[in-house]
Write a protein that holds these residues in place. Structure first.
Motif, PDB file in Angstrom:
ATOM      1  N   LEU A 287      52.352  26.473 -24.617  1.00 44.32           N
ATOM      2  CA  LEU A 287      52.376  25.690 -25.848  1.00 44.32           C
ATOM      3  C   LEU A 287      50.966  25.419 -26.367  1.00 44.32           C
ATOM      4  N   SER A 288      50.049  25.161 -25.454  1.00 47.55           N
ATOM      5  CA  SER A 288      48.669  24.856 -25.855  1.00 47.55           C
ATOM      6  C   SER A 288      47.988  26.060 -26.482  1.00 47.55           C
ATOM      7  N   ILE A 289      48.199  27.241 -25.913  1.00 49.42           N
ATOM      8  CA  ILE A 289      47.579  28.454 -26.455  1.00 49.42           C
ATOM      9  C   ILE A 289      48.114  28.763 -27.844  1.00 49.42           C
ATOM     10  N   ASP A 290      49.418  28.601 -28.020  1.00 45.58           N
ATOM     11  CA  ASP A 290      50.007  28.812 -29.343  1.00 45.58           C
ATOM     12  C   ASP A 290      49.427  27.824 -30.345  1.00 45.58           C
ATOM     13  N   ALA A 291      49.392  26.533 -29.967  1.00 45.82           N
ATOM     14  CA  ALA A 291      48.883  25.499 -30.878  1.00 45.82           C
ATOM     15  C   ALA A 291      47.414  25.729 -31.218  1.00 45.82           C
ATOM     16  N   ALA A 292      46.589  26.002 -30.211  1.00 50.34           N
ATOM     17  CA  ALA A 292      45.154  26.168 -30.430  1.00 50.34           C
ATOM     18  C   ALA A 292      44.849  27.438 -31.231  1.00 50.34           C
ATOM     19  N   SER A 293      45.528  28.538 -30.908  1.00 51.88           N
ATOM     20  CA  SER A 293      45.261  29.794 -31.616  1.00 51.88           C
ATOM     21  C   SER A 293      45.721  29.713 -33.073  1.00 51.88           C
ATOM     22  N   GLY A 294      46.853  29.024 -33.315  1.00 55.27           N
ATOM     23  CA  GLY A 294      47.320  28.854 -34.685  1.00 55.27           C
ATOM     24  C   GLY A 294      46.367  28.001 -35.506  1.00 55.27           C
ATOM     25  N   TYR A 295      45.868  26.940 -34.902  1.00 52.79           N
ATOM     26  CA  TYR A 295      44.902  26.056 -35.586  1.00 52.79           C
ATOM     27  C   TYR A 295      43.604  26.803 -35.886  1.00 52.79           C
ATOM     28  N   LEU A 296      43.057  27.487 -34.878  1.00 57.08           N
ATOM     29  CA  LEU A 296      41.799  28.213 -35.068  1.00 57.08           C
ATOM     30  C   LEU A 296      41.955  29.379 -36.046  1.00 57.08           C
ATOM     31  N   PHE A 297      43.138  29.965 -36.074  1.00 59.72           N
ATOM     32  CA  PHE A 297      43.385  31.058 -37.016  1.00 59.72           C
ATOM     33  C   PHE A 297      43.117  30.590 -38.443  1.00 59.72           C
ATOM     34  N   TYR A 298      43.619  29.406 -38.800  1.00 63.75           N
ATOM     35  CA  TYR A 298      43.431  28.897 -40.157  1.00 63.75           C
ATOM     36  C   TYR A 298      42.002  28.399 -40.387  1.00 63.75           C
ATOM     37  N   VAL A 299      41.440  27.720 -39.393  1.00 61.97           N
ATOM     38  CA  VAL A 299      40.064  27.227 -39.535  1.00 61.97           C
ATOM     39  C   VAL A 299      39.097  28.388 -39.736  1.00 61.97           C
ATOM     40  N   LEU A 300      39.233  29.413 -38.910  1.00 62.66           N
ATOM     41  CA  LEU A 300      38.328  30.570 -38.993  1.00 62.66           C
ATOM     42  C   LEU A 300      38.602  31.409 -40.244  1.00 62.66           C
ATOM     43  N   LEU A 301      39.848  31.439 -40.684  1.00 66.46           N
ATOM     44  CA  LEU A 301      40.178  32.098 -41.956  1.00 66.46           C
ATOM     45  C   LEU A 301      39.380  31.467 -43.092  1.00 66.46           C
ATOM     46  N   ILE A 302      39.376  30.138 -43.138  1.00 66.46           N
ATOM     47  CA  ILE A 302      38.653  29.417 -44.193  1.00 66.46           C
ATOM     48  C   ILE A 302      37.148  29.652 -44.078  1.00 66.46           C
ATOM     49  N   ILE A 303      36.638  29.600 -42.854  1.00 59.10           N
ATOM     50  CA  ILE A 303      35.195  29.812 -42.640  1.00 59.10           C
ATOM     51  C   ILE A 303      34.776  31.207 -43.096  1.00 59.10           C
ATOM     52  N   CYS A 304      35.546  32.214 -42.701  1.00 65.27           N
ATOM     53  CA  CYS A 304      35.214  33.593 -43.087  1.00 65.27           C
ATOM     54  C   CYS A 304      35.252  33.787 -44.595  1.00 65.27           C
ATOM     55  N   LEU A 305      36.205  33.134 -45.262  1.00 68.27           N
ATOM     56  CA  LEU A 305      36.300  33.269 -46.716  1.00 68.27           C
ATOM     57  C   LEU A 305      35.168  32.529 -47.418  1.00 68.27           C
ATOM     58  N   ILE A 306      34.809  31.357 -46.901  1.00 65.37           N
ATOM     59  CA  ILE A 306      33.719  30.588 -47.501  1.00 65.37           C
ATOM     60  C   ILE A 306      32.403  31.366 -47.445  1.00 65.37           C
ATOM     61  N   PHE A 307      32.155  32.000 -46.289  1.00 67.00           N
ATOM     62  CA  PHE A 307      30.906  32.733 -46.113  1.00 67.00           C
ATOM     63  C   PHE A 307      31.013  34.199 -46.554  1.00 67.00           C
ATOM     64  N   SER A 308      32.157  34.528 -47.164  1.00 66.82           N
ATOM     65  CA  SER A 308      32.371  35.885 -47.698  1.00 66.82           C
ATOM     66  C   SER A 308      32.078  36.972 -46.675  1.00 66.82           C
ATOM     67  N   PHE A 309      32.566  36.765 -45.467  1.00 65.33           N
ATOM     68  CA  PHE A 309      32.360  37.755 -44.412  1.00 65.33           C
ATOM     69  C   PHE A 309      33.629  38.586 -44.265  1.00 65.33           C
ATOM     70  N   GLU A 310      33.604  39.820 -44.687  1.00 61.66           N
ATOM     71  CA  GLU A 310      34.765  40.725 -44.682  1.00 61.66           C
ATOM     72  C   GLU A 310      35.988  40.055 -45.325  1.00 61.66           C
ATOM     73  N   PRO A 311      35.849  39.527 -46.548  1.00 64.97           N
ATOM     74  CA  PRO A 311      36.943  38.748 -47.154  1.00 64.97           C
ATOM     75  C   PRO A 311      38.231  39.546 -47.339  1.00 64.97           C
ATOM     76  N   MET A 312      38.128  40.825 -47.737  1.00 65.45           N
ATOM     77  CA  MET A 312      39.337  41.617 -47.959  1.00 65.45           C
ATOM     78  C   MET A 312      40.074  41.885 -46.645  1.00 65.45           C
ATOM     79  N   LEU A 313      39.326  42.151 -45.592  1.00 63.15           N
ATOM     80  CA  LEU A 313      39.932  42.383 -44.285  1.00 63.15           C
ATOM     81  C   LEU A 313      40.562  41.098 -43.743  1.00 63.15           C
ATOM     82  N   VAL A 314      39.866  39.993 -43.931  1.00 63.72           N
ATOM     83  CA  VAL A 314      40.386  38.692 -43.482  1.00 63.72           C
ATOM     84  C   VAL A 314      41.678  38.358 -44.214  1.00 63.72           C
TER      85      VAL A 314
END
Length: 372
Positions: A287-314
């Protein structure tokens, strides 16, 4: 340095994506293909329905008749009136005159000894005359007159535990959608785990097990000090691949209203999340791995888009995960009567992972002292 941070964020984003794919494909796809038995099998196993109720006069008056008037040949209903100070005793007295198969166990308040739900349920189980026990709450309504039949039919197999489903009623609010989505996600998790041979929890609003199992496991003794966990902790400790089955026919659902304000919802979830740390280690990790990976998936998605790092791939990875979610969830959510939530899947999924990590963290520090 900045480039290194961007690359590390992107790599971690991909890693979280792979973990989420694993959960979607390996854990949830089997439930999507599961088909509940449509035929209503004739069954005559004596059943004791057990309900613990504290200050539930209004709910008992409204919902109890639907349980007392089930289409089942041999059953009793045991209601534990747990230290109520409303008119529950009067309501139950009236029903006892009308329904001879209603049994009432009354617990009175003690100045020094404060009882919890587990104590009440233990007394109800001891008072039950039958080996096979079916549990629900005072604010729950069976999905049909065949609720008991559907649940009891599973005891014709070697099963000692039957996991049922208890959805929340739908209303027009964001909080209701989020509560329903969280309940569906929890159900997807524990039903999928059971189908994969690793059952880890159930919900007390719709749960059945045998009296023999309860007493051989010494009841709730190992976690009697906790206010919650009469359902999920008991199942977590004693459910196995061989003794547990699931029941997902809509006639076997039990329905209840979701909380309508943040304070009451917070109080409920604080109690529920407080027991998660007592799960078996492998289930906590899952349960913890699912919760943590799902949370980080969205956080890192936002970070990558903000810094325009491979935005189309992200964005492509995000859309691919979303499409896969819709494909798998469409069948599962239909079974769980939550198809309408798919329209809001991206927003609800994002809020779900934020809230589940927040509550999980708070539960580490907060102790709950009341069950009702």
């Amino acid at each position: 340095m900045e480039t290194y941070i961007k690359e590390a964020s992107f790599l971690l984003f991909q890693f979280c994506f792979i973990i989420q794919l694993y959960y979607l494909i390996n854990n949830y796809s089997r439930l999507a293909g599961y088909k509940p038995l449509e035929d209503l099998l004739p069954v005559n196993i004596p059943i004791s329905v057990i309900i613990s109720a504290r200050n539930e006069a209004k709910n008992l008056q409204h919902y109890l008749p639907f349980i007392l008037e089930q289409n089942y040949p041999d059953y009793e209903v045991v209601v534990i009136n747990d230290c109520s100070h409303d008119s529950s005793d009067t309501v139950l007295e009236v029903f006892q005159e009308m329904y001879p198969h209603l049994k009432v166990v009354t617990i009175t308040e003690h100045d020094r000894f404060k009882t919890g739900k587990k104590f009440a349920l233990t007394l109800g189980i001891k008072a039950a005359k039958n080996e096979h026990l079916l549990f629900t709450d005072a604010d729950c309504m069976p999905g049909s007159v065949n609720w008991i039949t559907r649940m009891a039919s599973n005891f014709t197999t070697p099963a000692q535990i039957v996991l049922g489903y208890a959805p929340y009623n739908r209303s027009k609010s964001f909080l209701n959608a989020l509560i329903r989505f969280e309940a569906v996600k929890a159900a997807v998790n524990y039903f999928s785990a059971a189908l994969n041979g690793d059952p880890y929890m159930g919900v007390g609003r719709n749960l059945a097990y045998t009296k023999t199992l309860f007493f051989s496991a010494k009841g709730f003794a190992s976690h009697m000090h906790l206010m919650a966990g009469d359902d999920d902790l008991f199942v977590n400790q004693h459910a196995t691949e061989d003794n547990t089955t699931i029941e997902l026919h809509p006639e076997a659902f039990t329905y209840t209203d979701a909380k309508t304000n943040l304070s009451s919802w917070y109080k409920q979830k604080k109690r529920h999340f407080g027991v998660g740390k007592y799960y078996k280690n492998e289930h906590r990790r899952m349960l913890s791995i699912d919760a943590a990976s799902g949370y980080l998936f969205y956080v890192l998605l936002i970070i990558c888009l903000i810094f325009s790092f491979e935005p189309m791939l992200v964005l492509g990875i995000f859309i691919f995960r979303l499409i896969l979610q819709i494909v798998i969830y469409s069948k599962t959510f239909k079974k769980l009567e939550a198809n309408d939530l798919l329209w809001y899947l991206p927003g609800l999924d994002f809020c779900y992972y934020i809230y589940i990590n927040t509550f999980g963290l708070l539960a580490t520090f907060i102790k709950t002292t009341q069950w009702k």
